[in-house]
Design a protein around this motif. Structure first.
Motif, PDB file in Angstrom:
ATOM      1  N   VAL A  50      27.830  50.670  29.332  1.00 36.05           N
ATOM      2  CA  VAL A  50      27.783  51.882  30.375  1.00 36.05           C
ATOM      3  C   VAL A  50      27.540  53.047  29.614  1.00 36.05           C
ATOM      4  O   VAL A  50      26.577  53.826  30.483  1.00 36.05           O
ATOM      5  CB  VAL A  50      29.183  51.829  31.130  1.00 36.05           C
ATOM      6  N   ALA A  51      28.050  53.474  28.667  1.00 35.38           N
ATOM      7  CA  ALA A  51      28.052  54.931  28.222  1.00 35.38           C
ATOM      8  C   ALA A  51      26.927  55.101  27.398  1.00 35.38           C
ATOM      9  O   ALA A  51      26.228  56.238  27.158  1.00 35.38           O
ATOM     10  CB  ALA A  51      29.294  54.929  27.363  1.00 35.38           C
ATOM     11  N   SER A  52      26.013  54.141  26.933  1.00 31.62           N
ATOM     12  CA  SER A  52      25.019  54.254  25.782  1.00 31.62           C
ATOM     13  C   SER A  52      23.923  54.334  26.454  1.00 31.62           C
ATOM     14  O   SER A  52      23.399  54.008  27.385  1.00 31.62           O
ATOM     15  CB  SER A  52      25.068  52.838  24.975  1.00 31.62           C
ATOM     16  N   SER A 110      41.828  68.055  31.141  1.00 34.88           N
ATOM     17  CA  SER A 110      41.505  69.005  32.147  1.00 34.88           C
ATOM     18  C   SER A 110      41.196  70.192  31.700  1.00 34.88           C
ATOM     19  O   SER A 110      40.340  71.013  32.127  1.00 34.88           O
ATOM     20  CB  SER A 110      42.378  69.152  33.392  1.00 34.88           C
ATOM     21  N   PHE A 111      41.794  70.643  30.453  1.00 37.82           N
ATOM     22  CA  PHE A 111      41.518  71.976  29.934  1.00 37.82           C
ATOM     23  C   PHE A 111      40.591  71.857  28.917  1.00 37.82           C
ATOM     24  O   PHE A 111      40.466  72.889  28.174  1.00 37.82           O
ATOM     25  CB  PHE A 111      42.914  72.241  29.604  1.00 37.82           C
ATOM     26  N   VAL A 112      39.939  70.812  28.589  1.00 40.69           N
ATOM     27  CA  VAL A 112      38.586  70.799  27.661  1.00 40.69           C
ATOM     28  C   VAL A 112      37.492  70.929  28.574  1.00 40.69           C
ATOM     29  O   VAL A 112      37.459  70.560  29.483  1.00 40.69           O
ATOM     30  CB  VAL A 112      38.569  69.162  27.041  1.00 40.69           C
ATOM     31  N   GLN A 113      36.555  71.946  28.088  1.00 43.25           N
ATOM     32  CA  GLN A 113      35.623  72.269  28.876  1.00 43.25           C
ATOM     33  C   GLN A 113      34.651  70.951  29.122  1.00 43.25           C
ATOM     34  O   GLN A 113      34.272  70.422  28.316  1.00 43.25           O
ATOM     35  CB  GLN A 113      34.737  73.470  28.259  1.00 43.25           C
ATOM     36  N   LEU A 114      34.465  71.005  30.561  1.00 40.60           N
ATOM     37  CA  LEU A 114      33.658  69.803  30.572  1.00 40.60           C
ATOM     38  C   LEU A 114      32.202  70.180  31.250  1.00 40.60           C
ATOM     39  O   LEU A 114      32.042  71.390  31.216  1.00 40.60           O
ATOM     40  CB  LEU A 114      34.195  69.034  32.062  1.00 40.60           C
ATOM     41  N   GLY A 115      31.169  69.319  31.172  1.00 38.74           N
ATOM     42  CA  GLY A 115      29.981  69.568  31.682  1.00 38.74           C
ATOM     43  C   GLY A 115      29.485  69.835  32.980  1.00 38.74           C
ATOM     44  O   GLY A 115      28.753  70.524  33.289  1.00 38.74           O
ATOM     45  N   SER A 116      30.451  69.441  33.861  1.00 35.34           N
ATOM     46  CA  SER A 116      30.136  69.681  35.446  1.00 35.34           C
ATOM     47  C   SER A 116      30.610  70.954  35.777  1.00 35.34           C
ATOM     48  O   SER A 116      31.583  71.638  35.528  1.00 35.34           O
ATOM     49  CB  SER A 116      30.925  68.491  36.230  1.00 35.34           C
ATOM     50  N   SER A 168      32.351  56.522  28.874  1.00 33.36           N
ATOM     51  CA  SER A 168      31.405  57.505  29.336  1.00 33.36           C
ATOM     52  C   SER A 168      32.013  59.062  29.607  1.00 33.36           C
ATOM     53  O   SER A 168      31.787  60.030  29.184  1.00 33.36           O
ATOM     54  CB  SER A 168      31.011  57.237  30.716  1.00 33.36           C
ATOM     55  N   ASP A 169      33.357  58.905  30.136  1.00 29.04           N
ATOM     56  CA  ASP A 169      34.087  60.340  30.272  1.00 29.04           C
ATOM     57  C   ASP A 169      34.395  60.908  29.046  1.00 29.04           C
ATOM     58  O   ASP A 169      34.159  61.983  28.989  1.00 29.04           O
ATOM     59  CB  ASP A 169      35.300  59.885  31.306  1.00 29.04           C
ATOM     60  N   ALA A 208      43.699  57.883  23.336  1.00 32.87           N
ATOM     61  CA  ALA A 208      42.800  59.037  24.022  1.00 32.87           C
ATOM     62  C   ALA A 208      42.327  58.320  25.320  1.00 32.87           C
ATOM     63  O   ALA A 208      42.291  59.132  26.346  1.00 32.87           O
ATOM     64  CB  ALA A 208      41.462  59.400  23.293  1.00 32.87           C
ATOM     65  N   LEU A 209      41.845  57.089  25.296  1.00 34.28           N
ATOM     66  CA  LEU A 209      41.442  56.383  26.633  1.00 34.28           C
ATOM     67  C   LEU A 209      42.808  56.383  27.363  1.00 34.28           C
ATOM     68  O   LEU A 209      42.431  56.204  28.928  1.00 34.28           O
ATOM     69  CB  LEU A 209      41.099  54.995  26.209  1.00 34.28           C
ATOM     70  N   HIS A 210      43.880  56.300  26.882  1.00 35.45           N
ATOM     71  CA  HIS A 210      45.148  56.138  27.931  1.00 35.45           C
ATOM     72  C   HIS A 210      45.661  57.452  28.301  1.00 35.45           C
ATOM     73  O   HIS A 210      46.377  57.614  29.373  1.00 35.45           O
ATOM     74  CB  HIS A 210      46.284  55.528  27.194  1.00 35.45           C
ATOM     75  N   GLY A 211      44.785  58.616  27.937  1.00 38.32           N
ATOM     76  CA  GLY A 211      45.269  60.133  28.282  1.00 38.32           C
ATOM     77  C   GLY A 211      46.551  60.362  27.754  1.00 38.32           C
ATOM     78  O   GLY A 211      47.123  61.416  28.207  1.00 38.32           O
ATOM     79  N   ASP A 212      47.122  59.817  26.640  1.00 37.53           N
ATOM     80  CA  ASP A 212      48.144  60.223  25.929  1.00 37.53           C
ATOM     81  C   ASP A 212      47.945  61.738  25.101  1.00 37.53           C
ATOM     82  O   ASP A 212      48.743  62.236  24.713  1.00 37.53           O
ATOM     83  CB  ASP A 212      48.759  59.211  25.223  1.00 37.53           C
TER      84      ASP A 212
END
Lengths: 141, 257
Positions: free
Chosen positions: B134-136, A13-19, B104-105, B61-65
């Motif tokens: 989905v992302a590409s 959340s603290f990484v600048q996002l595009g939205s 994608s996120d 990273a995908l797990h948000g850790d």
């Protein structure tokens, strides 16, 4: 939203996002911090990642390339030399015969159409090339 | 905004990782900023480029850790997000209906920093491959001249069409190119397989380009030396072919913009 996705967004959340919505949330949080702790103003700077301007740069290869240029050279004979060899057979072109020789043939055909004009005496590029090869074979050696 | 290219084929050993490495390095030589994401549980690409696998990987990273920016490693000309063997658990761990958007996120957070983002996938039909579709923006399908080549291409094409044009339209990917690796121009079998592929590509809606990459016997040596073919032997047939097809694809993608 799934829990994995929620977890991911929270972690980043603290990484600048595009939205824009997320940008506003980050800026609001930063303003609150600035109001409450004025001495920390210098530390809390929003990280703004601006989109770099993508300039059209010319392709610069660090070393001279062995393969010939993709576009056919100017004179017809030079063009034809790249497409067919003195025996009249298609020349294997560095970089894959199927793509680049075919494109060079099209380039040559276009060149012939524009230079020879509508009243060209040959029905096809092959006929024209064959005539050139038979007539000028010594020029290609 | 960077263009996202997924390299996919459910068949193993067709040159996906090699193609990613070569295309990425050639794009960097053409002065483009490149990020490579290794989404293969075997982590072949990460090992190939000698990434530091003790640091956080894309699995964390995908797990948000960890934050996404913390996993990027700069190696040679390119930036890499390395993989982890823990990605083999992805099918059991990313089971939410929205988890297919995780990649994608992730890419959205870094897309402004790079002109090209390449995603290397594993030889399996799993959630990671779906995330890639989905992302590409574009998909490249490497293959080799054998009987399974057309099946591999057909599978990828049908998957993309289903995700893009089916009931649940979650993908916008376009099949950009088919790359026939280990190609021998003077072998009848390889010529026949190339003809088959060129005939088949006419039935694909996206009309992908077909490229051949001539065989190079030093590929294993390159991997041992942790070098790309373009660095190990820049005058080899394979290096020349990869350079030319990368330039071609780059022109095509930049014309699409």
């Amino acid at each position: 939203m799934s829990s994995a996705r929620e977890r991911f967004k929270k972690a980043n959340s603290f990484v600048q996002l595009g939205s824009e919505a997320n940008k506003e949330t980050i800026v609001d949080d930063i303003i609150k911090d600035l109001d409450s702790t004025p001495e920390k103003k210098e530390e809390k700077k929003p990280v703004v990642m601006e989109a770099p301007v993508i300039e059209e740069k010319p392709v610069i290869s660090p070393e001279p390339q062995k393969t010939p240029a993709k576009r056919a050279p100017e004179s017809t004979k030079e063009q034809i030399r790249h497409v067919i060899n003195p025996a009249g057979r298609p020349r294997i072109y560095d970089g894959g015969y199927h793509n680049y020789a075919a494109r060079l043939r099209n380039d040559v055909f276009d060149y012939i159409k524009t230079t020879v004009g509508e009243d060209k005496p040959y029905k096809s590029i092959n006929e024209y090339l064959n005539a050139l090869v038979l007539r000028d074979m010594q020029d290609f050696k | 905004m960077g263009k996202i290219i997924g390299i996919a084929n459910q068949k193993g050993g067709v040159g996906k990782t090699t193609s990613v490495i070569e295309i990425a390095n050639n794009l960097a030589i053409f002065e483009r900023s490149v990020l490579v994401i290794d989404l293969d549980p075997q982590a072949n690409l990460s090992k190939y480029v000698d990434a530091d696998l003790t640091k956080p990987t894309i699995y964390e990273a995908l797990h948000g850790d960890v934050q996404v920016l913390d996993i990027i490693q700069h190696i040679g000309r390119i930036d890499v997000m390395p993989a982890s063997e823990d990605l083999s658990k992805a099918d059991r761990e990313f089971i939410g209906i929205d988890d297919v958007y995780l990649l994608s996120d992730l890419i959205e957070l870094v897309q402004d920093k790079y002109q090209y983002i390449l995603v290397d996938t594993g030889p399996a039909r799993n959630i990671l491959l779906n995330m890639t579709y989905v992302a590409s923006d574009y998909i490249i399908v490497p293959c080799v001249p054998d009987d399974g080549a057309l099946f591999g291409i057909d599978k990828v094409n049908r998957d993309i069409e289903q995700l893009r044009d089916g009931k649940r339209k979650i993908s916008h990917a376009k099949l950009l190119s088919l790359i026939l690796n280990n190609y021998h121009a003077n072998w009848n079998n390889d010529s026949q397989k190339l003809s088959n592929i060129e005939y088949f590509k006419g039935q694909i809606k996206d009309d992908p380009e077909v490229y051949t990459v001539r065989t190079y016997t030093g590929t294993s040596e390159c991997k041992s030396m942790k070098m790309a073919i373009i660095d190990y032997d820049k005058n080899s047939n394979a290096a020349i072919d990869y350079r030319n097809l990368t330039y071609d694809l780059m022109e095509k993608m930049e014309a699409d913009a």
